[in-house]
Design a protein around this motif. Structure first.
Motif: not given
Length: 153
Positions: A132, A134, A137, A142
């Motif tokens: 994955r 992100w 951010v 988070h």
């Protein structure tokens, strides 16, 4: 930017304490690579503190958490000491890892363009594949979101 499903590019970079971290040596457990602009700035400090606070949970899930910036090892060591951080911080002084993972980008602040590290996190599974990503951010919440993704692997 690197994408889920790709093999995570290997690296060896210096870390706090005078040793190196090699990604391929961490196979067998998930790795959280979080890229951040600079040590001891408000957002970066909050992010490092959040990951440190949740480090026992990441460790229980078998994950290693590594922060990446272009700061020197000595700056990392001061940052760690000042905030009692528990995460590993590696120095990508030349910016090669940031380039490889696609986090070295053009930024526009108050109409002025410059190059810098885009705050991003990459979750790598136990086999060394990106699980994955992100990009861009936002710090609040988070680390908890990343932990849930680690647990779901």
């Amino acid at each position: 930017m690197i994408e889920a499903g790709q093999t995570a590019p290997d690296f060896t970079l210096p870390r706090d304490g005078g040793t190196d971290v090699t990604l391929s040596s961490l196979k067998g457990g998930p790795v959280v690579l979080y890229f951040y602009p600079r040590d001891d700035t408000p957002g970066c400090t909050t992010e490092a503190n959040d990951f440190t606070a949740m480090l026992p949970d990441f460790t229980a899930a078998g994950a290693t958490v590594i922060g990446v910036s272009k700061d020197t090892v000595s700056k990392h060591e001061k940052f760690i000491a000042k905030h009692d951080l528990g995460v590993i911080l590696v120095s990508d002084a030349e910016g090669d890892l940031c380039e490889t993972y696609g986090t070295w980008v053009e930024k526009n602040m108050y109409g002025k363009k410059s190059m810098g590290i885009q705050r991003a996190t990459v979750l790598i599974d136990a086999e060394g594949v990106v699980a994955r990503v992100w990009p861009k951010v936002k710090v609040a919440g988070h680390s908890a979101e990343v932990l849930e993704a680690v647990k779901a692997l």
